[in-house]
Every structure is written in structure tokens, then in C-alpha cells.
Design an enzyme around this catalytic site. Structure first.
Site, mmCIF file in Angstrom:
data_model
loop_
_atom_site.group_PDB
_atom_site.id
_atom_site.type_symbol
_atom_site.label_atom_id
_atom_site.label_comp_id
_atom_site.label_asym_id
_atom_site.label_seq_id
_atom_site.Cartn_x
_atom_site.Cartn_y
_atom_site.Cartn_z
ATOM 1 N N HIS A 460 -1.028 6.263 1.215
ATOM 2 C CA HIS A 460 -0.008 5.537 1.989
ATOM 3 C C HIS A 460 1.325 5.774 1.295
ATOM 4 O O HIS A 460 1.518 5.348 0.156
ATOM 5 C CB HIS A 460 -0.315 4.050 2.054
ATOM 6 C CG HIS A 460 0.646 3.293 2.923
ATOM 7 N ND1 HIS A 460 0.426 3.077 4.264
ATOM 8 C CD2 HIS A 460 1.862 2.724 2.648
ATOM 9 C CE1 HIS A 460 1.432 2.399 4.773
ATOM 10 N NE2 HIS A 460 2.319 2.173 3.813
ATOM 11 N N CYS A 461 2.240 6.442 1.975
ATOM 12 C CA CYS A 461 3.493 6.844 1.347
ATOM 13 C C CYS A 461 4.507 5.712 1.406
ATOM 14 O O CYS A 461 4.874 5.237 2.487
ATOM 15 C CB CYS A 461 4.055 8.089 2.036
ATOM 16 S SG CYS A 461 5.559 8.704 1.236
ATOM 17 N N LEU A 462 4.977 5.313 0.259
ATOM 18 C CA LEU A 462 5.973 4.254 0.157
ATOM 19 C C LEU A 462 7.275 4.652 0.829
ATOM 20 O O LEU A 462 7.934 3.835 1.477
ATOM 21 C CB LEU A 462 6.208 3.948 -1.331
ATOM 22 C CG LEU A 462 7.224 2.872 -1.682
ATOM 23 C CD1 LEU A 462 6.661 1.507 -1.350
ATOM 24 C CD2 LEU A 462 7.594 2.947 -3.164
ATOM 25 N N ALA A 465 6.688 4.770 4.646
ATOM 26 C CA ALA A 465 6.108 3.537 5.190
ATOM 27 C C ALA A 465 5.049 3.871 6.228
ATOM 28 O O ALA A 465 4.969 3.253 7.288
ATOM 29 C CB ALA A 465 7.198 2.644 5.799
ATOM 30 N N ARG A 466 4.235 4.844 5.884
ATOM 31 C CA ARG A 466 3.251 5.352 6.835
ATOM 32 C C ARG A 466 2.094 5.960 6.070
ATOM 33 O O ARG A 466 2.277 6.505 4.969
ATOM 34 C CB ARG A 466 3.909 6.421 7.707
ATOM 35 C CG ARG A 466 3.115 6.896 8.894
ATOM 36 C CD ARG A 466 3.147 5.910 10.013
ATOM 37 N NE ARG A 466 2.752 6.502 11.290
ATOM 38 C CZ ARG A 466 2.535 5.804 12.367
ATOM 39 N NH1 ARG A 466 2.695 4.498 12.339
ATOM 40 N NH2 ARG A 466 2.168 6.378 13.498
#
Length: 626
Positions: A460-462, A465-466
Site C-alpha cells: 500500500h503506497c503512502l 494513497a492506493r
């Protein structure tokens, strides 16, 4: 909830009375065992002497099917209870003797016969002990899970009390009402909140659509009331997160907060007061900004743009007073914190890194065209920078809008999955997601942030946000590449700007004077360059880490971390030797789906539907990712 607990046994034989595990039970067990020494493995027993003289109850307890058949054929009535009103079917079910259960039913045993001190059915006691396979078998033979024992509990209530999540899922999937009341009018969720300290099975029941605001018949308490009365902070937090009503009054006119204040539990009082306050603020904010809810990303972006500009503006002030600038910086920071705490929910808070990245890129572009472009009049500089910015925007849009690979299933499909896996004895957290109630495809994982299972989950990429998964990972890698090129151009532009507009140099005045002159020359450029350095740190790491894993290892980030953890326990066979690694070139072709006008043939696998290793795997099958 990643794993269901293994409900261990204190002794080889379980009993259908209300004192299992107590000293009384242990004494009876020791007396009945005499000199026999069962092996520690359940079901596979070895004894010092033979069992030819055993009675049928003892033979049933230990699963000696030959002795049981011998006594039944000799005329023993399979329905006959022992002196404590316990039937053979009870003993077989309690000790998970599936073959004996089948045999006894074939000989006329009554599936729902009541017995024992608690006046329970065999299904009740199989549920208590957590024998899912036995529960499945008994229901297959017609056992009724809605029958109540002497305490007024159905099998679903017992499964909740004894923390048997697989059985809870199976019973609900088979049609049991998740809000069924016991003789006191309490639902399973109320029992979970009042008797089971911890977040489970409260969270699990909510996933099964249990009513969070139901009231019992006697006291008119909601599950939240019961969590307060029992001091169950974990369950209370789960109920509050699910939206439980904190203002409901019970038969005595008491709200959950009122009960908490009577019991003087500071943690619960604090949680309830915070929830009340946050919901009151949310009501105010919703009245003010409800029509702008869908524009929350835009509002965060504009806020970030303003913050970056204000920071640079303060640094660029002509005043030489660093004290004044420091006061302005601190004031700005305090205002930002006030806005975040006052108006942003936890869900919205997760979009701040994305908004900050977008605002940083915005000011980089503005700085390029206003400050750097006069020093780069040739198109050889302008066109590549424009291409980089266009690539950033396009691939961010593709990464954001493309489904990462969410596993979707209707409520009916979820029930069918639970039933089929339970009946196949495969209702295991490694195969079945206890949060989404779906069967997990190969290489998938449940994302705790998105609260969804994602096919070929990477991470989950900070900054996006996805989730990054099967269908948007190649767009994400392309986005990182174009951000990287923008940062390179900004670094080059900054160096050229300083060379052209700052009168000093390292050779002439040394490092300290050079730094002072650079800061004095244009604090705004220094501020933008600091943003460039900051974003370069994570972009470079992510980009090269992704390329290394994709091309050289053929793994996702999640799989690589799993293998690294296993390496510390000595259970790894080689990180490159996995069934998904087809060599650098083929990995590249497969990942980017390169066809080159038909010259290349990438393999296309629908990872949202791939449950087995039924594809070309030239390496080894020794890997198992959980």
C-alpha cells in the site's frame, strides 16, 4: 485477524459435562485411564495392553472403532445413554471421532439427542471443542444448530463464547441468524462484547453484518453497553469504529458513557468522550462542507500548495531577522496542526502525503518555468522536462484510477465459499480471508489500510494513497520513473541557477561562505531544492527496489518481505528460486506485457482467479507465500 487460535486440549478425552478441564474432570480421566498410556498425538493412540475388555464408552472416547463395532453387533443399544445421561454419539462428537459418528448414525443414533449436565446435543459439544469437521458432518446428517441447551444457548452463541471463528462463519453461511437471541435476549455480538476480552470475535461478527445497535430483551442494552459493563476496551473500540450509537439509553435510561462513569474506567470514558466530540465536530463540518466532500483531495492539495508557498515566502523575506522568521515558521506550523486536528478525519489524514507530493511537483513546475527557463532557452531542455511532467500526470492518473486487483464477491458467493471450504476441511486463514470472507487467490493479501484483499498484492503506497497490485503496478513503476526524471531535471536546473546567479564559488570562498551565499541568493530555490532532495530519497529507493524485484527476482514486495522473514528461521531455499521467476528478460516481458508487434509472447495470468500453481513454472515449487 490473521489466524484463528488453536484450541488445545488438556487431556486426550473430552467430557460433555460442565467441568471440562477442572480438577474433578482430571481425576475422573486419570481413574478411567488406569494404567493405559495414550500417545500425545490425537487419534493415533498406542497402549501398553490391548483394549479387548474395554467398555463401549471408553472405546468411543479413544476412537477404537473395531471394539465399538464388536459391542454394537453384540447387541448394545447405540441410543442408550450412560449413567450421566451421555450417549455414545456425544462422546464421539466431543472427541472428534468422525468415523464413529457415521457408524453410530447408521445404526440408529439420534443426531439431536440431548444429554449431559447441560442438556446439550452432540452438535453443541462439537462446537464447544471447535471441531469444525465434526460440526460439518453432524449438520450434514441433519443436526439442528438452532436448538438451545439448558443455558439457553444455540450453537452460534457457543461458538462465539468459545472463540470458534471458523464455526461461526460456517453456521452463518448455513443460514443461522447472526442476530439470533438467547433466552436472555442477547445476540452473539452482545456475548462477544461482554464475555470475550479482545477485538475478536466482535470484529468478525460485524463483518458478518451483525447489528451493532440491537438491544437485549431484559436490560435494553446494546453491544456497546455490554462492552462498557465488562470493561472490554478492545471490543468497545471495534464497535465505535463500526459506528455504534453512543447516545442510546437502556431500560434504566443510561447511555454507555453514563455506565462508564459509574464504573470509573478511565480508558473507556476517554474513548467515549473522544468519539462524542469527534462526531459532534463531524456534524459541524458536514453541515459546512458536505457539498465539498468529493473535493477533499482538491482541498488538501490547495492546503499543501499554500503551506509550501508560505514556507518559501517566509524564507524569502528580505528581513535579516531570523528570530522573526522563526516565529512565523512556528506560527504557521501551529495553524496547520490546528486545521489538521480540527477538520481532518483519520481517513482523510491518509491522503496528506499524496497532496504534499502533488503540491511539491506543482511548485517545481512553477519554479522551472519562472526561475529556470530563462537559463534554458533551447528546446533540448524544455521538451524533455515537459515530457517528464506529462508522464507524471498520465501515469499517476492510471495508477490511481486502475483497479489494483480487489477481490470482489457477493454475499451469496461468500457464503458458498465458506461452506465449500469448510466441507473440504480447508477453512484456513492461509486460504480463506477472515476479513473479506473470500477465498484468497495465489499471491493475494488483505490490505489493512484499504480493508480489501488485493490480487498479487505488492504494497500500500503512502504517496499514492492506493494499493499497488496486479493491475496497476506497471503504471506505478512508470510513474516513479517519470517523477525521477523530473527530480533530475530540477536538480540540474538548481545547479545551473546557482552557477549563474550566485557570485561566489567553492574554490574561491570555501564551503561555508558558499552555503551562506546560496541561501542569501534565493531562499526559495533552496526550499525547492530541499523538497527535491526529500522526494528523491523515497522515489529512488522505490524505483530501483521495484525494478530489482520485478526483473531479477520475479517477486512482489510482500513476497520478498515474507521470504526475508522466513530466512531468519532457516526455512528458505533461495530467494531467486521461486516459481514466479522466469529470468530477467521474460520477467520484463511479462510485467510490462511487451509484444513488439507479435515478436514477444508475454504470459497473461488473471491473478484474481489464480488459486493453484496451474501455470508454467520452470523453477521450483518449494515456495509457499502466506
Amino acid at each position: 485477524m490473521e489466524e484463528w487460535p488453536d484450541r488445545g486440549r488438556q487431556c486426550q478425552v473430552n467430557c460433555p459435562h460442565g467441568y471440562h478441564g477442572t480438577q474433578k474432570h482430571q481425576e475422573e480421566y486419570n481413574n478411567s485411564s488406569q494404567s493405559k498410556s495414550p500417545d500425545k498425538h490425537h487419534g493415533d493412540l498406542t497402549f501398553i495392553d490391548d483394549y479387548s475388555n474395554w467398555d463401549i464408552v471408553r472405546a468411543t472416547q479413544y476412537g477404537i472403532i473395531d471394539r465399538c463395532k464388536e459391542l454394537i453387533e453384540a447387541g448394545y443399544d447405540v441410543r442408550q445413554p450412560d449413567k450421566e445421561n451421555v450417549t455414545l454419539l456425544h462422546w464421539a462428537a466431543i472427541n472428534n471421532r468422525t468415523e464413529l459418528v457415521k457408524y453410530y448414525i447408521s445404526k440408529g443414533a439420534i443426531v439431536d439427542q440431548l444429554g449431559g449436565d447441560l442438556n446439550s446435543t452432540a452438535l453443541h459439544w462439537a462446537t464447544r471443542q471447535g471441531h469444525l469437521s465434526m460440526v460439518v458432518l453432524l449438520i450434514k446428517y441433519g443436526a439442528d444448530p438452532s436448538l438451545v441447551d439448558r443455558e439457553g444457548f444455540t450453537c452460534l452463541h457457543l461458538a462465539v463464547q468459545f472463540h470458534q471463528m471458523p464455526i461461526i462463519a460456517y453456521l452463518v453461511a448455513k443460514g443461522q441468524n447472526v442476530d439470533a437471541a438467547d433466552m436472555n435476549g442477547q445476540t452473539p455480538l452482545m456475548l462477544a462484547a461482554s464475555r470475550i476480552i479482545g477485538p475478536e470475535p466482535t470484529r468478525f461478527l460485524i463483518k458478518l453484518n451483525a447489528s451493532i445497535n440491537a438491544v437485549d430483551k431484559l436490560h435494553k442494552n446494546t453491544p456497546l453497553h455490554w462492552a462498557v459493563l465488562s470493561g472490554n476496551v478492545a471490543a468497545l473500540n471495534v464497535l465505535l469504529a463500526a459506528g455504534a450509537n453512543v447516545e442510546v439509553k437502556n431500560a434504566m435510561g443510561e447511555t454507555p458513557l453514563g455506565l462508564a462513569q459509574q464504573n470509573r474506567n478511565p480508558w473507556i470514558i476517554h474513548s467515549l468522550i473522544d468519539t462524542n466530540a469527534s462526531r459532534s465536530r463531524s456534524s459541524f463540518v458536514l453541515k459546512l462542507f458536505k457539498s465539498f466532500e468529493k473535493y477533499k483531495l482538491l482541498l488538501l492539495f490547495l492546503l499543501s500548495v499554500g503551506v509550501i508557498w508560505i514556507t518559501g515566502y517566509i524564507a524569502d523575506l528580505e528581513s535579516d531577522s531570523w528570530l522573526l522568521k522563526g516565529i512565523l515558521f512556528v506560527s504557521t506550523w501551529l495553524i496547520i496542526q490546528l486545521i489538521i486536528r480540527r477538520f481532518l478525519s483519520m481517513q482523510t489524514f491518509g491522503y496528506i502525503p499524496l497532496a504534499f507530493l502533488a503540491a511539491s511537483l506543482f511548485w517545481m513546475v512553477v519554479t522551472w518555468f519562472i526561475r529556470f527557463l530563462p537559463d534554458f532557452p533551447d528546446s533540448v531542455f524544455q521538451i524533455p522536462f515537459a515530457v517528464s511532467i506529462t508522464g507524471c500526470i498520465y501515469y499517476f492518473y492510471k495508477t490511481w484510477t486502475t483497479d489494483p486487483g480487489y477481490i470482489r464477491a457477493s454475499e451469496e458467493d461468500k457464503k458458498k465459499t465458506v461452506i465449500s471450504l469448510a466441507e473440504a476441511d480447508c477453512l484456513d486463514p492461509r486460504i480463506f480471508c477472515t476479513m473479506c470472507l473470500v477465498r484468497k487467490p495465489l499471491r493475494s493479501k488483505h490490505c489493512p489500510v484499504c480493508d480489501r484483499c488485493v490480487a498479487k498484492f505488492d504494497h500500500h503506497c503512502l504517496w499514492i494513497a492506493r494499493c499497488i497490485g496486479a493491475w496497476n503496478q506497471r503504471y506505478f513503476v512508470s510513474f516513479l520513473f517519470f517523477v525521477f526524471t523530473v527530480l533530475l531535471w530540477m536538480s540540474y536546473g538548481t545547479i545551473v541557477y546557482w552557477s549563474s546567479h550566485c557570485v561566489t564559488s567553492y574554490e574561491k570562498d570555501g564551503l561555508w561562505i558558499l552555503l551562506i551565499q546560496i541561501i542569501s541568493c534565493s531562499p526559495w530555490i533552496v526550499w525547492i531544492f530541499l523538497l527535491v532532495l526529500f522526494h528523491s530519497s523515497w522515489v529512488i529507493f522505490l524505483l530501483f527496489n521495484q525494478l530489482y524485484q520485478i526483473l531479477y527476482l520475479g517477486l512482489t514486495t510482500n513476497e520478498r518481505l515474507s521470504l526475508i522473514k522466513r530466512a531468519h528461521s532457516g526455512r528458505i531455499v533461495g530467494i531467486q528460486q521461486n516459481p514466479f521467476n522466469h529470468g530477467c528478460f521474460q520477467n520484463l516481458v511479462d510485467f510490462f506485457q511487451c509484444r513488439c508487434f507479435g515478436l514477444l509472447k508475454p504470459s497473461k495470468i488473471d491473478w484474481s482467479q489464480q488459486y493453484t500453481m496451474g501455470f508454467d513454472q520452470p523453477r521450483t515449487n518449494e515456495f509457499q507465500f502466506i
